[in-house]
Scaffold this motif. Structure first.
Motif, short mmCIF file in Angstrom:
data_model
loop_
_atom_site.label_atom_id
_atom_site.label_comp_id
_atom_site.label_asym_id
_atom_site.label_seq_id
_atom_site.Cartn_x
_atom_site.Cartn_y
_atom_site.Cartn_z
N ILE A 71 46.47 40.08 -33.20
CA ILE A 71 45.55 40.64 -31.68
C ILE A 71 45.36 41.36 -31.55
O ILE A 71 46.49 42.96 -31.24
N THR A 72 44.01 41.95 -31.37
CA THR A 72 43.57 43.88 -31.18
C THR A 72 42.30 43.83 -29.99
O THR A 72 42.75 42.51 -29.53
N ASP A 73 42.26 44.96 -29.58
CA ASP A 73 41.91 45.34 -28.53
C ASP A 73 39.79 44.85 -28.07
O ASP A 73 39.45 44.15 -27.01
N ARG A 74 39.40 44.12 -29.13
CA ARG A 74 38.56 42.90 -29.22
C ARG A 74 38.51 41.45 -29.69
O ARG A 74 38.53 41.02 -29.56
N GLY A 75 40.00 41.08 -29.03
CA GLY A 75 40.27 39.85 -29.37
C GLY A 75 41.58 39.31 -29.99
O GLY A 75 41.77 40.66 -31.29
N MET A 76 41.97 37.94 -30.50
CA MET A 76 42.25 37.69 -31.86
C MET A 76 41.47 37.51 -33.40
O MET A 76 40.82 36.85 -33.28
N ILE A 77 42.41 37.82 -33.99
CA ILE A 77 41.95 37.78 -35.65
C ILE A 77 42.92 37.01 -35.99
O ILE A 77 43.99 36.79 -36.45
N ARG A 78 42.82 35.58 -36.06
CA ARG A 78 43.10 34.29 -36.49
C ARG A 78 43.24 34.23 -37.97
O ARG A 78 42.44 34.61 -38.85
N ARG A 79 44.26 33.78 -38.26
CA ARG A 79 44.65 32.89 -39.94
C ARG A 79 43.96 32.12 -39.85
O ARG A 79 44.06 31.01 -38.94
N GLU A 80 43.11 32.09 -41.29
CA GLU A 80 42.78 30.99 -41.59
C GLU A 80 42.86 30.38 -43.07
O GLU A 80 43.24 31.29 -43.97
N GLN A 81 43.42 29.26 -43.35
CA GLN A 81 43.27 29.47 -44.56
C GLN A 81 45.11 30.34 -45.71
O GLN A 81 44.14 30.63 -46.60
N ARG A 82 45.95 30.95 -45.04
CA ARG A 82 46.87 31.57 -45.26
C ARG A 82 45.62 32.61 -45.95
O ARG A 82 46.92 33.62 -46.34
N ARG A 83 44.72 33.47 -44.66
CA ARG A 83 44.34 34.61 -45.26
C ARG A 83 44.05 35.13 -44.01
O ARG A 83 42.83 34.37 -43.27
N ILE A 84 43.85 36.39 -44.16
CA ILE A 84 43.17 37.15 -42.58
C ILE A 84 42.04 37.52 -42.72
O ILE A 84 42.32 39.33 -42.99
N ASP A 85 41.18 37.57 -42.36
CA ASP A 85 39.86 38.48 -42.54
C ASP A 85 39.29 39.57 -42.01
O ASP A 85 38.30 39.16 -41.32
#
Length: 762
Positions: free
Chosen positions: A301-315
Motif C-alpha cells: 500500500i503506497t501513497d499512489r495506490g496499492m501494488i497487488r501481488r500477481e502470480q507470486r510477484r509484485i512488480d
C-alpha cells in the motif's frame, strides 16, 4: 536508534543538516555556490551511511543533492542561495511526508476492507495486527501502517488493533502503545511470541506492517519479526499488507537477497536498562530487520495506490513507471539509465577468480587437492554478448565460472543491464537438468551477491558447435540429441504436462527476466525493421535489402505478428538462446550451455532458433571452401539434420504427450473419445498442434536469420569469410530464404530444405 522509522530517519537527517547550515551563517562560511554544494553533498553521503537498510534516507539524499546542484548552477547563484534552496527543500519534505502518509491510510483502509469483504466470513469492522512503531513517531506525522489503522478508525471500520512489543528494543510497547492511547484507538499489546496464538484464535482479520525497503520484485525489509507475522498470516490464510510511501520503493535491487541488513549491539538483548539479564559470555545475533518475500505479501500500500501481488510477484518497477516515478524504457538500450552493481559485488578477473574458488572447499576439491592452488590456471573465454566466462583448470579437473556485470558485454557501460539475469540462468539450468540431464551441464553454485554461477567444465574434445561447423565438421548424433533436449524441456514445462497451479508458479518465476526478454524483443523483432543505430550489414552489397526490410509494410506486419506471439504466448520454459553458439558438442555428446535468456514463451522460438542457425551454417559453408576443397558432404548433412531434428522432436514430443500428458491443457476427459474420421480427438489435436508449431517455428527461423545478417550481433559463420563479395553472396541467399520463411507461413520442413538447396544454385 534515537531516530527510528524509515520516513522519520530521512526527514530528520535532512532537517539536521538544514539546522547545521543555518547555524553556520546561511552560507557565509563557503567560498561560493560550488563550495556550498560540495559540502552539502558530502554531508548527505555521510548521513546515508548511518542507516543502510532504510532506503528513504538514500532517496531523500539523492533528491536534495539534485536540488543543491541545480541551485549552484542557477544564474547569479551564491553560497547563501544554495543553502536557502536546500533548507526550503528539506522543510518541504515534512509536509510531503505527512500528505503521503494520509494517502497511504486512505488506500490502506480501502484495501483492508475489500480483502475482508472478499473473504466473505469476516466482520463488518477490521481487527488488525501490526508490529514495531509506524505512526507519528516514525514519520513526519500520521504514520504508514499505523496510518492505515487511524484511517480505519476515522471511517468507523476498526474493531480492534493488536500490536507486538517488538523485542529487543520494544518500539511497540514503548511507542506504539503511547500513540494508541493518545488517539484512543481500541488496542491490545501482545508479546511477539503470542502472535501465532492470537491469529489462531480467530481474532485477526489482516496484518498491516511498515517497510524500510521494498525491492523490484516486492520483497520487503522491515523490523525483525515481520517475517514471522507473514509466515503466520500465510498459514492461516489472512491478508498481509505492507504500508510504505513510494520513497521506500527501491527498483535498483532485484530482490530481498540484496538488501543489507543492519545488525544491532548484543547488549540490546543481554541487558535491560543497563542491567545484565543474561550471562556475560552469551553469544548474540541481533539483526534489526528481516526480509519478507513478495510471495507472502497480499499487496504493498503506497501513497499512489496499492501494488497487488500477481502470480507470486509484485512488480514494483512497472508500478513506478506507470505512475511517472521511473522513466519508461525505450526501444533503445536506455541511454542514461544507470544500473548499480549489487552491494558487495566485485568483478572477477583471471587472478581473482582463483582466489574466489579456493575459498570454497567443495569447489576447490573439484580442481585439485589442498595446496594445489598455485598450479591452477584461469582464462576468460566468453565469446558471447552478455557475460564474462572463465575456465579454471587444476590437476583434478576444471570448472566454468560465468559472471554477470551490470552492463551488456558486447557494448559495455553504454548498455546497462541488471545482474539478476544470472539467477534466471541458474534456475533454468536446474529445470533443464531435471528433465534432460544427458544434455545439460551440472550447476555447482549460484552466488547472487557475486552475480555468478559455477558449473561443469566440458573439456576437450568438446567444442562450441558453431566453431566445429565453420571448420567443416559433421556430428552424426546431433539431430537426435537436439530433438531430445527440445522435446523433454518444452513438454515437461508446458501445460500439457503440468497442472495450471504448477505451470503458473514456474511461469511467474521467470517473469522477472524482463531485461533480457526486452533485449530479445528489441534485437530480433524491432531493430532490423527500422534504421536503428545498432544495425549493420555488409555494405554496399546488402544496402537495398536492408532498406527494404526497414521500409516495406509487409515486413513490419509480419514481424509484428511474430513479436506478439513471442510476447504473449507463454507456452513453456524456452531456453531462449538455443543456437549453434550455445551448444557444446563432440561426435557423441551435446550440452546446452547458455540459458540466461530463459523465459516462458512460445515453443516455436527455441525450435526456430536452432533451425535458423543450421540454415545459416549451410549458406555460409560456400564461403569457407578454399583451394579446391568442397563442403558438399557437410551441406547435405546439415539439411538432413534440420529435417531429422523436426521429425524426431515431433515424434518424441507426441510420445511424451501420450504417456505423460496429464496436464490441464488437454485433459483426457475431453480428448479421449473417437472422432468421426476414425482417429481419436487427441490425435486430431496433436496433429493441429504440431502443424501450427512447425509453421510458427519456421517463421521464427526467418526472423532470426534476418536479424543475424542486418541487425546487431552477427555470427562467426559469416564473419570468418574474409572476402566481402563472397560473404555478401552467402548472406544474400540466407536473407532471401529468411524473407520467405517470415512471410509465407510454411508448414513443411522438406520444402524448406529444398528451397535452401535451390537458392545455392540460383
Amino acid at each position: 536508534m534515537a531516530v527510528r522509522g524509515a520516513p522519520a530517519i530521512a526527514v530528520s537527517a535532512a532537517l539536521c543538516l538544514a539546522v547545521d547550515l543555518t547555524r553556520k551563517g546561511s552560507g557565509k562560511q563557503f567560498h561560493g555556490p560550488d563550495d556550498a554544494a560540495l559540502y552539502i553533498q558530502d554531508q548527505l553521503k555521510f548521513l546515508v551511511t548511518s542507516r543502510p537498510t532504510a532506503v528513504n534516507l538514500q532517496d531523500a539524499a539523492s533528491k536534495l543533492t539534485q536540488v543543491t546542484r541545480a541551485a549552484a548552477q542557477a544564474s547569479g547563484a551564491t553560497s547563501s542561495s544554495v543553502v536557502s534552496a536546500y533548507v526550503e527543500a528539506a522543510e518541504e519534505m515534512v509536509e510531503t511526508d505527512i500528505a503521503s502518509n494520509k494517502s497511504i491510510g486512505r488506500h490502506g483502509a480501502e484495501a483492508v476492507m475489500e480483502a475482508i469483504q472478499l473473504a466473505g466470513t469476516g466482520p463488518s469492522k477490521a481487527r488488525i495486527l501490526t508490529i514495531c512503531n509506524t505512526g507519528s513517531l516514525a514519520t513526519a506525522g500520521y504514520g504508514t501502517a499505523l496510518g492505515v489503522i487511524r484511517a480505519l478508525l476515522a471511517r468507523d471500520c476498526l474493531d480492534h488493533a493488536y500490536f507486538c512489543e517488538t523485542r529487543p528494543f520494544n518500539q511497540g510497547s514503548r511507542l506504539t502503545a503511547y500513540e494508541m492511547q493518545h488517539d484512543r484507538i481500541p488496542s491490545t499489546l501482545i508479546c511477539d511470541s503470542a502472535a501465532a496464538a492470537l491469529v489462531a484464535s480467530g481474532r485477526v482479520d489482516a496484518v498491516v506492517v511498515g517497510a524500510d525497503r521494498v525491492t523490484a520484485n516486492g520483497d520487503t525489509a522491515n523490523k525483525i519479526g515481520t517475517l514471522m507475522l507473514a509466515t503466520i498470516a500465510a498459514h492461516y490464510r489472512i491478508p498481509f499488507f505492507v504500508a510504505a510511501p513510494t520513497t521506500t520503493l527501491d527498483p535498483s535491487l532485484p530482490d530481498g537477497s540484496h538488501i543489507k541488513i543492519e545488525e544491532r549491539p548484543g547488549e540490546e538483548v543481554t541487558h535491560w536498562r543497563g542491567q545484565p539479564i543474561a550471562p556475560a559470555s552469551t553469544n548474540v545475533w541481533n539483526p534489526a530487520f528481516d526480509v519478507t518475500p513478495s510471495s507472502m505479501i497480499t499487496g504493498v500500500i503506497t501513497d499512489r495506490g496499492m501494488i497487488r501481488r500477481e502470480q507470486r510477484r509484485i512488480d514494483v518497477r512497472a508500478f513506478m513507471t506507470s505512475h511517472g516515478l521511473l522513466p519508461a524504457q525505450e526501444n533503445g538500450h536506455g541511454g542514461s539509465r544507470i544500473v548499480s552493481p549489487i552491494p558487495g559485488f566485485k568483478a572477477l578477473d583471471a587472478d581473482s577468480v582463483l582466489t574466489y574458488l579456493a575459498a570454497k572447499p567443495d569447489l576447490a576439491r573439484l580442481l585439485g587437492p589442498q595446496g594445489s592452488q598455485s598450479s591452477w590456471k584461469a582464462r576468460e573465454v566468453g565469446d558471447g554478448n552478455l557475460n564474462f566466462v572463465y575456465i579454471v583448470e587444476g590437476p583434478e579437473g576444471g570448472l566454468v565460472v560465468k559472471q554477470a556485470l551490470p552492463f551488456l558485454r558486447l557494448v559495455g557501460d553504454d548498455w546497462p543491464l541488471g545482474q539478476q539475469r544470472i539467477g534466471f540462468e541458474a534456475k533454468a539450468l536446474e529445470t533443464e537438468n531435471q528433465y534432460c540431464p544427458a544434455h545439460t551441464p551440472t550447476l555447482y553454485l549460484y552466488d547472487p551477491r557475486m552475480a555468478l554461477i559455477v558449473m561443469q567444465y566440458l573439456a576437450l574434445p568438446h567444442v562450441i558447435l558453431r566453431l566445429g561447423l565453420t571448420e567443416g565438421h559433421i556430428y552424426p548424433r546431433l539431430a537426435d540429441q537436439v530433438a531430445q533436449f527440445l522435446a523433454h524441456t518444452l513438454f515437461h514445462t508446458s501445460l500439457i504436462h503440468l497442472n495450471s497451479e504448477q505451470f503458473r508458479e514456474e511461469q511467474a518465476h521467470f517473469l522477472g527476466n524482463i531485461e533480457l526478454i526486452r533485449l530479445t524483443e528489441q534485437v530480433i523483432f524491432t531493430e532490423p525493421y527500422f534504421d536503428a543505430s545498432n544495425n549493420w550489414h555488409t555494405t554496399p552489397h546488402l544496402d537495398d535489402s536492408a532498406k527494404a526490410f526497414q521500409t516495406n509494410p509487409k515486413f513490419k506486419a509480419a514481424i509484428s505478428r511474430l513479436k506478439a506471439l513471442f510476447m504473449e504466448r507463454g507456452q513453456a520454459l524456452v531456453q531462449g538462446d538455443f543456437h549453434t553458439g550455445s551448444l557444446m558438442v563432440t561426435e557423441d555428446t551435446m550440452y546446452a550451455i547458455d540459458a540466461e535468456f530463459a523465459f516462458y514463451g512460445p515453443m516455436a522460438f527455441d525450435v526456430g532458433k536452432i533451425i535458423a542457425n543450421l540454415l545459416l551454417a549451410f549458406f555460409a559453408s560456400d564461403g569457407h571452401e578454399s583451394g579446391g576443397s568442397t563442403r558438399q558432404k557437410q551441406r547435405a548433412w546439415l539439411l538432413q539434420t534440420i529435417v531429422d531434428i523436426w521429425e524426431k522432436f515431433e515424434r518424441t514430443f507426441v510420445d511424451l504427450w501420450n504417456t505423460k500428458g496429464h496436464g490441464d491443457l488437454f485433459p483426457q476427459a475431453l480428448f479421449g473419445q473417437n472422432a468421426p474420421a476414425g482417429k481419436t480427438s487427441l490425435e486430431l489435436v496433436q496433429q493441429q498442434f504440431m502443424r501450427e508449431l512447425l509453421s510458427d517455428s519456421l517463421a521464427m527461423a526467418g526472423a532470426v536469420m534476418i536479424r543475424r545478417i542486418i541487425g546487431i550481433a552477427h555470427i562467426q559463420d559469416f564473419k570468418l569469410i574474409d572476402s566481402d563479395d563472397a560473404r555478401a553472396v552467402c548472406e544474400m541467399r540466407a536473407l532471401t530464404l529468411g524473407e520467405d520463411l517470415l512471410l509465407s507461413a510454411k508448414a513443411d520442413i522438406h520444402s524448406v530444405v529444398a528451397a535452401a538447396e535451390s537458392l545455392r544454385h540460383a
